[in-house]
Design an enzyme around this catalytic site. Structure first.
Site, PDB file in Angstrom:
ATOM      1  N   GLU A 105     -86.322  45.910 -25.782  1.00 37.55           N
ATOM      2  CA  GLU A 105     -85.152  45.127 -25.113  1.00 37.55           C
ATOM      3  C   GLU A 105     -84.539  43.499 -26.526  1.00 37.55           C
ATOM      4  O   GLU A 105     -85.713  42.454 -25.845  1.00 37.55           O
ATOM      5  CB  GLU A 105     -84.981  44.431 -24.163  1.00 37.55           C
ATOM      6  N   ASP A 155     -83.203  32.880 -17.052  1.00 38.37           N
ATOM      7  CA  ASP A 155     -84.511  33.194 -18.347  1.00 38.37           C
ATOM      8  C   ASP A 155     -85.249  31.546 -17.495  1.00 38.37           C
ATOM      9  O   ASP A 155     -85.100  30.194 -17.665  1.00 38.37           O
ATOM     10  CB  ASP A 155     -83.919  32.669 -19.658  1.00 38.37           C
TER      11      ASP A 155
END
Length: 272
Positions: A52, A63
């Site tokens: 990924e 994140d």
């Protein structure tokens, strides 16, 4: 089945196997231009079935601090969207793994949906995951992905109601991403396995698209616990953290060793 690229078909075939797939995440251009490709090759050799590749973005709501720091370092190196396509192409050409891109919506919108999908497919990607895809843009993106033969990988937030999940799953192909933790990436606390199991059961009632999980799977032991509930497990922060702590060959070796431990825990069936 709709027409999909050979790369997308390989991802489908891997997720259909009885042993869960191991996905490893790395931002493009991190820890340095060119070195990202070498590390992706090492991750594949260490057992990653899926690579990924992150498209670095300065405003990434999902994140945590580890991935945010890696994205910032990549951006400081000048990583652009074309560099991401190059990383995808080289990883797809030089590994046996399925390669996909994880990106936020703004870079896709700015690049142009059809153009982004076409160039991503040309680079050899299996699909794209856009966790903050706006509901108003979902149908347009689905058309662009379908036209390019890409999988429309979908992020499924656990707090969504059944109506919202039905809309997301109806557009999905390739996989449904069911986060193991409800916080940001890099979470290292307790995982509610029962809640994750219940959520995957909800998704299976709505769709037959394979389910993968990630976020908060901070140790190989946790990966082993969640693997029976998914077709794949994606790990990012534990690998990226090695490279942040040791930006040299020591970090690269540590990242590969970490990936191998996760691969073993995910690929080894749990005896019951």
């Amino acid at each position: 089945m709709r027409n999909i690229t050979p790369a997308a078909a390989r991802l489908t075939a891997r997720l259909a196997k009885p042993i869960p797939a191991f996905g490893a995440y790395l931002p493009a251009g991190f820890p340095a231009p060119g070195l990202d490709i070498e590390i992706l090759q090492m991750l594949s050799a260490a057992g990653a079935d899926v690579l990924e590749v992150g498209l670095p973005h300065p405003h990434a709501p999902l994140d945590g601090p580890v991935i945010t720091a890696a994205n910032q370092r990549s951006l400081e190196h000048g990583t652009q969207i074309q560099d991401v396509f190059t990383t995808v192409r080289r990883a797809a050409e030089t590994t046996q793994a399925s390669v996909l891109v994880m990106t936020y919506w703004e870079p896709v919108r700015a690049h142009g949906l059809r153009r982004f999908a076409r160039e991503l497919a040309d680079a050899g990607a299996a699909g794209a995951l856009i966790p903050d895809l706006p509901a108003a843009a979902a149908a347009v993106w689905a058309v662009a992905a379908r036209a390019a033969g890409l999988h429309n990988l979908q992020f499924t937030p656990r707090q969504a109601n059944d109506t919202e999940l039905s809309q997301v799953t109806a557009a999905a192909s390739g996989w449904l991403y069911a986060p193991a933790a409800t916080g940001r990436t890099g979470y290292q606390g307790h995982l509610d396995i029962a809640a994750l199991t219940a959520f995957t059961h909800r998704l299976k009632r709505l769709s037959d698209v394979p389910i993968v999980t990630g976020v908060g799977i901070s140790t190989p032991e946790l990966a082993e616990q969640v693997a029976p509930h998914a077709a794949g497990v994606v790990v990012g922060s534990p690998i990226v953290r090695c490279l942040l702590q040791h930006p040299d060959s020591t970090g690269v070796s540590a990242a590969a060793d970490t990936a191998a431990l996760f691969a073993d825990s995910i690929h080894t069936p749990v005896l019951t």
